[in-house]
Scaffold this motif. Structure first.
Motif, PDB file in Angstrom:
ATOM      1  N   LEU A 107       0.825  -1.190   0.142  1.00  0.00           N
ATOM      2  CA  LEU A 107       0.014   0.115   0.078  1.00  0.00           C
ATOM      3  C   LEU A 107       0.907   1.144  -0.083  1.00  0.00           C
ATOM      4  N   VAL A 108       1.839   1.059   0.763  1.00  0.00           N
ATOM      5  CA  VAL A 108       2.904   2.339   0.782  1.00  0.00           C
ATOM      6  C   VAL A 108       3.413   2.596  -0.686  1.00  0.00           C
ATOM      7  N   LEU A 109       3.690   1.610  -1.500  1.00  0.00           N
ATOM      8  CA  LEU A 109       4.231   1.847  -2.551  1.00  0.00           C
ATOM      9  C   LEU A 109       3.032   1.830  -3.817  1.00  0.00           C
ATOM     10  N   PHE A 110       2.191   1.188  -3.547  1.00  0.00           N
ATOM     11  CA  PHE A 110       1.116   1.077  -4.804  1.00  0.00           C
ATOM     12  C   PHE A 110      -0.226   1.750  -4.604  1.00  0.00           C
ATOM     13  N   GLY A 111      -0.623   2.120  -3.319  1.00  0.00           N
ATOM     14  CA  GLY A 111      -1.869   2.570  -2.836  1.00  0.00           C
ATOM     15  C   GLY A 111      -2.186   3.791  -3.490  1.00  0.00           C
ATOM     16  N   ARG A 112      -3.315   4.183  -3.178  1.00  0.00           N
ATOM     17  CA  ARG A 112      -3.804   5.388  -3.740  1.00  0.00           C
ATOM     18  C   ARG A 112      -3.045   6.627  -3.290  1.00  0.00           C
ATOM     19  N   ARG A 113      -2.366   6.620  -2.140  1.00  0.00           N
ATOM     20  CA  ARG A 113      -1.547   7.691  -1.658  1.00  0.00           C
ATOM     21  C   ARG A 113       0.021   7.140  -1.602  1.00  0.00           C
ATOM     22  N   GLY A 114       0.288   6.264  -2.301  1.00  0.00           N
ATOM     23  CA  GLY A 114       1.556   5.542  -2.389  1.00  0.00           C
ATOM     24  C   GLY A 114       2.374   6.386  -3.498  1.00  0.00           C
ATOM     25  N   TRP A 115       3.667   5.981  -3.568  1.00  0.00           N
ATOM     26  CA  TRP A 115       4.867   6.510  -4.147  1.00  0.00           C
ATOM     27  C   TRP A 115       4.528   6.514  -5.841  1.00  0.00           C
ATOM     28  N   VAL A 116       3.973   5.111  -6.191  1.00  0.00           N
ATOM     29  CA  VAL A 116       3.849   5.226  -7.683  1.00  0.00           C
ATOM     30  C   VAL A 116       2.512   5.865  -8.181  1.00  0.00           C
ATOM     31  N   ALA A 117       1.730   6.100  -7.336  1.00  0.00           N
ATOM     32  CA  ALA A 117       0.395   6.982  -7.578  1.00  0.00           C
ATOM     33  C   ALA A 117       0.825   8.485  -7.627  1.00  0.00           C
ATOM     34  N   GLU A 118       1.730   8.779  -6.746  1.00  0.00           N
ATOM     35  CA  GLU A 118       2.050  10.385  -6.879  1.00  0.00           C
ATOM     36  C   GLU A 118       2.962  10.406  -8.032  1.00  0.00           C
ATOM     37  N   LEU A 119       3.658   9.454  -8.273  1.00  0.00           N
ATOM     38  CA  LEU A 119       4.680   9.764  -9.528  1.00  0.00           C
ATOM     39  C   LEU A 119       3.725   9.949 -10.849  1.00  0.00           C
ATOM     40  N   PHE A 120       2.489   8.963 -10.887  1.00  0.00           N
ATOM     41  CA  PHE A 120       1.789   9.110 -12.176  1.00  0.00           C
ATOM     42  C   PHE A 120       1.066  10.376 -12.141  1.00  0.00           C
ATOM     43  N   GLY A 121       0.621  10.623 -11.021  1.00  0.00           N
ATOM     44  CA  GLY A 121      -0.248  11.925 -10.809  1.00  0.00           C
ATOM     45  C   GLY A 121       0.553  13.106 -11.298  1.00  0.00           C
ATOM     46  N   MET A 122       1.823  13.264 -11.053  1.00  0.00           N
ATOM     47  CA  MET A 122       2.754  14.287 -11.585  1.00  0.00           C
ATOM     48  C   MET A 122       2.747  14.114 -13.049  1.00  0.00           C
ATOM     49  N   LEU A 123       2.867  13.102 -13.574  1.00  0.00           N
ATOM     50  CA  LEU A 123       2.859  12.924 -14.794  1.00  0.00           C
ATOM     51  C   LEU A 123       1.444  13.142 -15.661  1.00  0.00           C
ATOM     52  N   GLY A 124       0.201  13.182 -14.979  1.00  0.00           N
ATOM     53  CA  GLY A 124      -0.985  13.520 -15.108  1.00  0.00           C
ATOM     54  C   GLY A 124      -1.609  12.124 -15.715  1.00  0.00           C
ATOM     55  N   ILE A 125      -1.251  11.177 -15.240  1.00  0.00           N
ATOM     56  CA  ILE A 125      -1.672   9.846 -15.493  1.00  0.00           C
ATOM     57  C   ILE A 125      -2.433   9.377 -14.351  1.00  0.00           C
ATOM     58  N   PRO A 126      -3.728   8.849 -14.657  1.00  0.00           N
ATOM     59  CA  PRO A 126      -4.481   8.172 -13.459  1.00  0.00           C
ATOM     60  C   PRO A 126      -3.814   6.697 -13.261  1.00  0.00           C
ATOM     61  N   TRP A 127      -3.918   6.578 -11.732  1.00  0.00           N
ATOM     62  CA  TRP A 127      -3.180   5.524 -11.381  1.00  0.00           C
ATOM     63  C   TRP A 127      -4.305   4.414 -10.552  1.00  0.00           C
ATOM     64  N   PRO A 128      -4.591   3.471 -11.177  1.00  0.00           N
ATOM     65  CA  PRO A 128      -5.804   2.383 -10.973  1.00  0.00           C
ATOM     66  C   PRO A 128      -5.710   2.062  -9.433  1.00  0.00           C
ATOM     67  N   SER A 129      -6.887   1.600  -8.826  1.00  0.00           N
ATOM     68  CA  SER A 129      -6.802   1.173  -7.581  1.00  0.00           C
ATOM     69  C   SER A 129      -6.017  -0.371  -7.578  1.00  0.00           C
ATOM     70  N   ILE A 130      -5.211  -0.324  -6.194  1.00  0.00           N
ATOM     71  CA  ILE A 130      -4.570  -1.627  -5.918  1.00  0.00           C
ATOM     72  C   ILE A 130      -5.646  -2.646  -5.324  1.00  0.00           C
ATOM     73  N   TYR A 131      -6.843  -2.082  -4.944  1.00  0.00           N
ATOM     74  CA  TYR A 131      -7.799  -2.995  -4.176  1.00  0.00           C
ATOM     75  C   TYR A 131      -8.609  -3.825  -5.158  1.00  0.00           C
ATOM     76  N   GLY A 132      -8.910  -5.085  -4.600  1.00  0.00           N
ATOM     77  CA  GLY A 132      -9.555  -6.103  -5.306  1.00  0.00           C
ATOM     78  C   GLY A 132      -8.638  -7.244  -5.927  1.00  0.00           C
ATOM     79  N   LEU A 133      -9.108  -7.943  -6.834  1.00  0.00           N
ATOM     80  CA  LEU A 133      -8.388  -8.972  -7.262  1.00  0.00           C
ATOM     81  C   LEU A 133      -6.795  -8.662  -7.463  1.00  0.00           C
ATOM     82  N   THR A 134      -6.526  -7.410  -8.222  1.00  0.00           N
ATOM     83  CA  THR A 134      -5.401  -7.051  -8.606  1.00  0.00           C
ATOM     84  C   THR A 134      -4.367  -7.089  -7.322  1.00  0.00           C
ATOM     85  N   GLY A 135      -4.868  -6.414  -6.267  1.00  0.00           N
ATOM     86  CA  GLY A 135      -4.110  -6.298  -5.092  1.00  0.00           C
ATOM     87  C   GLY A 135      -3.690  -7.609  -4.396  1.00  0.00           C
ATOM     88  N   ILE A 136      -4.674  -8.641  -4.515  1.00  0.00           N
ATOM     89  CA  ILE A 136      -4.551  -9.771  -3.679  1.00  0.00           C
ATOM     90  C   ILE A 136      -3.489 -10.401  -4.567  1.00  0.00           C
TER      91      ILE A 136
END
Length: 525
Positions: A107-136
């Motif tokens: 979650l720290v890396l891939f969560g909604r407030r994670g590092w990857v989400a922040e990086l994608f947000g800076m690039l203007g790219i929406p980051w998908p939610s990690i919750y659900g089957l993908t996260g599991i």
């Protein structure tokens, strides 16, 4: 007479352990029969959907963990370079990480407030939610890929050296060498790894609970928890737990029908082979190892950096943290003691016996393999509520459940050592009349304590990171560090949760080391 006494102790222990395991199952069965008596259906649409999702995620998790592990294990085996041993240890780190900590790291890396989400947000790219089957799936691959590498790596050791020399002399290419030499040794281990990882993912609770994200991501274990703690539907708890036990029994039975492999898991570094191939093959192996290190190391590094700037004094001085720390250590040590005492008596009682009686202890010790921790915890809860408030005896019940779940590890580790000593010294001891306390002091204790340290350390570490049984009882007085971590993460205190997660990992490693070294030191004394 001495032999009869040992056999009697083993039989009594097997009976007590068997009763302790079967009584919760009987409580589940008695409660589940109420559904049938009321004309209800055991397999309604909601249960079937949960079962289907559990099977799908376990299947996908096993495939996604084991198939890349083939490439990682092969690259480790084929290449020799400075720092290879360190890399092999780093790749194995997730094996020691509790599942709840792994979820927090992801979650720290891939969560909604994670590092990857922040990086994608800076690039203007929406980051998908990690919750659900993908996260599991990501979480299960993170935890089980290193285990699969450990299972697969010894396959190359089984190939005779003459075959490798012949392959070099014939100038076989990489694909031909894999197809003709490596695959016949690797295929049975792939099947074994798929079975083990599937079972681990099928009975997983902490990761689906953390990353499931709602009803669509509900597994059987999460459904048991929700039925007990949210809906207070005890009949549904029993039905789900019995269904899970039945399915685990079928899966384990299928696994036992498969031809066994002499060496199941590598305990050391993968074997090193001399492989002569081109620059492209070396580059591909390097890319595989780099990708594996990035996937397994990045979440842990992100967690450490998140914790480094966290409120350490605030977290460590909080009263509930201190309560959780005390409870976790007490439960872990008690669970290790229960497993070691019961496991030692089972294997010593089975010593020297033939046929079914010789394996009775192993059979009883293997029952937890078909009884998932949450199902056993649910049975204990239903059993205890008939005589006492489960919250009042939560800590002993959690320790008992974890101790019983650790029995297969203890029996598997102690059994071969006891059998080896029996072959070496059994006949001589009987001829000299050495038995009872004398044999225990001179032969059994020096034999068992070193390996018992490893077994006890493993049980203590696993118990320290257990979240399933603790979540079922859910009393504040019985709060442990995993429950404390879950509550912190659930209230969006990510910095606090990161600190607790790091403490939990360090404590698990330290407790495992302390138990192992402590028992080893007792032998030297």
């Amino acid at each position: 007479m001495v032999r009869r006494t040992g056999t009697l102790i083993g039989n009594v222990t097997a009976l007590l352990v068997g009763l302790t395991l079967f009584l919760p199952i009987l409580a589940l069965l008695a409660t589940g029969l109420q559904e049938a008596g009321q004309g209800g259906r055991w397999l309604d649409g909601r249960t079937l959907l949960t079962l289907r999702f559990t099977l799908v995620q376990a299947t996908l998790s096993a495939l996604l963990a084991v198939l890349p592990a083939v490439l990682v294990a092969r690259a480790l085996v084929r290449r020799s370079f400075p720092g290879r041993d360190l890399l092999e240890r780093l790749l194995a780190l997730p094996v020691l990480v509790p599942a709840l900590v792994a979820g927090s790291a992801l979650l720290v890396l891939f969560g909604r407030r994670g590092w990857v989400a922040e990086l994608f947000g800076m690039l203007g790219i929406p980051w998908p939610s990690i919750y659900g089957l993908t996260g599991i799936l990501i979480g299960h691959v993170f935890l089980n890929l290193p285990l699969a590498v450990r299972i697969l790596a010894p396959a190359w050791r089984a190939v005779p050296a003459e075959q490798w020399r012949l392959a070099r002399q014939l100038g076989l290419g990489d694909l031909a060498r894999f197809r003709l030499i490596e695959w016949p040794a690797l295929a049975p281990r792939i099947a074994r790894a798929l079975g083990i990882v599937f079972m681990l993912c099928f009975t997983s609770f902490a990761l689906p609970m953390t990353l499931g994200g709602g009803p669509a991501g509900t597994t059987m274990e999460v459904a048991i928890y929700e039925a007990l703690r949210v809906d207070a539907d005890l009949v549904r708890v029993a039905v789900l737990a019995l269904l899970q036990i039945a399915l685990c029994s079928v899966l384990v039975g299928i696994g036992l029908g498969v031809r066994t492999i002499r060496s199941g898991v590598s305990t050391g570094a993968p074997p090193k082979l001399r492989v002569e191939d081109g620059l492209l093959a070396k580059a591909l192996d390097g890319l595989v190892l780099a990708a594996a290190l990035l996937f397994l190391g990045a979440p842990l590094l992100a967690l450490l950096l998140e914790a480094a700037g966290g409120p350490w004094w605030k977290v460590l001085s909080a009263p509930m943290f201190l309560v959780a720390l005390r409870n976790s250590v007490v439960v872990a040590l008690a669970a290790a003691l229960i497993s070691l005492v019961a496991g030692s008596l089972l294997v010593l009682g089975a010593r020297g016996r033939a046929g079914f009686l010789m394996r009775a202890g192993e059979y009883v010790g293997s029952i937890p393999l078909v009884t998932p921790a949450l199902a056993l915890g649910a049975g204990l809860f239903l059993l205890l509520r008939r005589v006492v408030d489960p919250a009042e005896v939560a800590l002993p019940a959690i320790a008992l459940a974890n101790g019983l779940m650790g029995l297969p590890y203890v029996v598997a580790i102690l059994g071969p050592e006891v059998a080896r000593r029996e072959m070496e010294h059994g006949r001589l001891c009987r001829a000299l009349g050495i038995g009872g306390a004398t044999r225990w002091r001179l032969i059994d204790l020096p034999t068992l304590l070193p390996v018992a340290g490893l077994a006890g350390g493993l049980v203590a570490a696993f118990s320290l990171g257990d979240f399933g049984v603790v979540a079922l009882f859910g009393a504040d007085e019985a709060r442990t560090l995993p429950m404390h971590l879950h509550l912190q993460a659930g209230s969006y205190r990510s910095a606090d949760a990161a600190v607790t997660a790091v403490v939990l990992v360090v404590l698990a490693a330290g407790l495992m080391w302390a138990v192992e070294r402590g028992l080893a030191h007792a032998v030297r004394r």
